[in-house]
Enzyme design. Structure first.
Site, PDB file in Angstrom:
ATOM      1  N   ASP A 210      -0.420  -9.721  -1.376  1.00 14.98           N
ATOM      2  CA  ASP A 210      -1.123  -9.733  -0.085  1.00 14.98           C
ATOM      3  C   ASP A 210      -1.816  -8.389   0.114  1.00 14.98           C
ATOM      4  OD1 ASP A 210       0.726  -7.867   1.736  1.00 14.98           O
ATOM      5  OD2 ASP A 210       2.020  -9.080   0.438  1.00 14.98           O
ATOM      6  N   ASP A 212      -1.199  -6.379   2.759  1.00 15.85           N
ATOM      7  CA  ASP A 212      -0.447  -5.723   3.816  1.00 15.85           C
ATOM      8  C   ASP A 212      -1.109  -6.100   5.152  1.00 15.85           C
ATOM      9  OD1 ASP A 212       1.943  -4.055   4.078  1.00 15.85           O
ATOM     10  OD2 ASP A 212       0.630  -2.599   5.010  1.00 15.85           O
TER      11      ASP A 212
END
Length: 294
Positions: A210, A212
């Site tokens: 991802d 973050d």
């Protein structure tokens, strides 16, 4: 020459290694308590290997409660010479996209609730972690990932946070914009420091799941999204591991960077002031310099 034995520490999503011959899950006792799980031992294309799921099968340990000292001690006790950490991470860089791998070469340690050393009162030691990963082992991981067709980035700084919560937006922006971190995770510290104290070569492969919380187009971290990406990353992680035996010889010379002699000048406590109980616990990780069989 030393017989090569690879230790794989599998992070989120990687709980076994396929294709090992003579594979057997075995229990290992350590002076630091039990490791995260039994350890899968065997060979992969002729190269001895030991696999340890960092969070335990079924993912039972949080990042803060992983028994890091026991894990590293257990691998050292089994004769492991080189440790490869495979872990999930968030990315602070647009070009390091979900699904990509990053060969980490630096760390910023923001953890605070973990035991970070094998040494202490009664046997004080200070090792250098200026260069916390082994360049030789990292290069093998880089080439293995490339051969597996994985988009992989050579070098990156890993911000180790305590967790288990993900970053606030303010923290994410600070780590990215002001601290120069490239990826963020919760498990490579104190693991890397302990590996250095145990004189083990250590390489870190961070699998991006991802962005973050800093990315304006992706919003906050979502566990459902992470799990979906983890599955693909786990398959790629195993594909990378399968290519390592062809890149790492069954026997190797001493580490060019000196990882396997990190304790040569590290212990400060005078021999007559050393705590015998602590010395007994250090039999595997520091036996080479303390005169005890490892």
């Amino acid at each position: 020459m030393t017989k090569t034995k690879i230790g794989i520490i599998g992070g989120s999503g990687i709980y076994d290694i396929e294709g090992m011959t003579d594979a057997e899950w075995i229990g290992v006792e350590t002076p630091w308590g039990p490791p995260s799980d039994q350890i899968l031992t065997g060979s992969l294309d002729g190269l001895e290997m030991a696999f340890l799921p960092r969070h335990g099968r079924g993912h039972v340990f949080t990042p803060s409660t992983v028994p890091y000292r026991a894990n590293i001690d257990a691998l050292k006790r089994l004769g492991v010479t080189d440790v490869i950490s495979i872990s999930a991470c968030g990315s602070f860089r647009e070009q390091m996209a979900p699904g990509d791998f990053v060969i980490v070469d630096q760390f910023i340690d923001r953890t605070f609730a973990r035991e970070k050393s094998f040494f202490g009162t009664g046997c004080v030691a200070h090792v250098s972690v200026a260069h916390p990963t082994c360049a030789r082992l990292s290069t093998a991981c880089l080439n293995a990932a490339r051969q597996a067709g994985i988009t992989v980035h050579d070098g990156g700084t890993y911000l180790a946070m305590e967790g288990p919560q993900f970053s606030t937006l303010a923290e994410s922006r600070m780590y990215r914009e002001h601290w120069g971190a490239d990826v963020i995770g919760m498990t490579n510290m104190p693991e890397a420091k302990l590996a250095r104290e145990a004189e083990l070569c250590y390489a870190s492969v961070a699998m991006v799941t991802d962005y973050d919380s800093w990315h304006p187009d992706h919003g906050e971290v979502d566990v459902t999204q992470i799990i979906a990406t983890l599955m693909g990353n786990a398959d790629n992680g195993r594909a990378m591991v399968r290519r390592l035996p062809a890149l790492l010889a069954a026997e190797r010379a001493p580490c060019p960077a000196g990882c396997d002699h990190a304790l040569d000048h590290a212990i400060l406590t005078a021999p007559d002031r050393r705590d015998p109980l602590l010395l007994a616990r250090l039999d595997a990780v520091a036996g080479r310099v303390l005169g005890r069989p490892a």
